[in-house]
Design an enzyme around this catalytic site. Sequence first.
Site, PDB file in Angstrom:
ATOM      1  N   LYS A 147       0.837  -1.209   0.000  1.00  0.00           N
ATOM      2  CA  LYS A 147       0.000   0.000   0.000  1.00  0.00           C
ATOM      3  C   LYS A 147       0.869   1.256   0.000  1.00  0.00           C
ATOM      4  CE  LYS A 147      -3.497   2.757   0.161  1.00  0.00           C
ATOM      5  NZ  LYS A 147      -4.539   2.786   1.196  1.00  0.00           N
ATOM      6  N   LYS A 204       0.138  11.696   5.473  1.00  0.00           N
ATOM      7  CA  LYS A 204       0.464  10.650   6.447  1.00  0.00           C
ATOM      8  C   LYS A 204       1.052   9.425   5.758  1.00  0.00           C
ATOM      9  CE  LYS A 204      -2.533   7.717   7.382  1.00  0.00           C
ATOM     10  NZ  LYS A 204      -2.931   6.341   6.958  1.00  0.00           N
TER      11      LYS A 204
END
Length: 292
Positions: free
Chosen positions: A171, A239
Site C-alpha cells: 500500500k 500521512k
Amino acid sequence: MTRIGFVGLGIMGGPMAANLVEAGYEVTGYNRSSAKVEKLVAAGGKGARDIAEAVSDADVIITMLPDSPDVENVVLGEDGVLAHARSGALLIDCSTIRPEVSRTVAERAAQRGVRALDAPVSGGEQGAIDGALSIMVGGEAEAFAAAGEVFEVVGKTVVHVGPAGSGQTVKAANQLIVAGNIALVAEALVFLEAHGVDTESAFQVLGGGLAGSKVLDAKNRGMRERTFKPGFRIELHHKDLGIVQSAARESGVSTPVGSLVAQLVAAAVAQGDGSLDHSGLFRQIARLNGTE
C-alpha cells in the site's frame, strides 16, 4: 462466517459495511461519531455503543481507521478489539498504517487465538461504494483463504502479497505511485492552460496513450474545474507518504521523486489544503507557477 463487527465507518468504512449488509452479512458497526452508526443502521446493519458490543460475538472483525496510533489504541488498547474478540475470530485491518504496527497486531492477535490480516485498500470512496476496491493482503495464507468471501463483497482485485505487514508495504508503494501521478497530472494541466489548449480534449487524447492512467482519468476533471471534494484527503496522503519515507529509510532505499512529491504535499497541508481531495495538490503546483 456471518457475523461481522465493523469499527470505523468513515468515508471508506461506511460504504464497505453497507455493502456487506446488502450481501447478507449481519454487520454490527461502531464509530466515534454516532451519525455514522445511524447511517449503517438505516442501511440494515446494527449499531454498537462501544467496541466491545461491536466485536465480542463477531466471526469477522474489520477495522478501518485513519492512522497507526488509532489502530494501536482501538485494536491493542486495554479496552480494544483484541480485549473483546473471541478466540477463533478473524481480524481484518483495512487501515493504512506502518508495516511494523501490522506485524505487532498480528503477533498480539495470535497470542489471543485471533487470526489477523493487514488488508489496506485502494480505490477511493467510489471504489468503496461500488465494492470494487483493490485490496493488498498480508498475513497467513489460511487466514486469507478464510476471508475470501468477505473480500469478494468489498473488493474487485484482491491479492495475498505475503506475511504480516506485506499488505502495508504494498500500500505504501501504491501511495507513492498515486502521489507522483497526481503531481504530474497537475503540472500537465498548468502547462496546458499556459498555452491556451482546450484541456478537456487534451486529457481525452492523453488518456488514450502511454500517458494514460487511472489517476488521470479520475482526477483531471476535478483539477480542471477546481472542485476538490474529498474522496481521499490530502492530509491522509501526507500521512501515507510519511510511512513511505520511514520505511524507505529503514530499508536503505532512496526515493528522490517520492521525496519531492512528499514535500509538495506537506506544503499543501501547511497552507491549509489538508481537508481537500488529494487532487487538490494541483493548487500547490499552481501556486508555484503564480496561477492560483
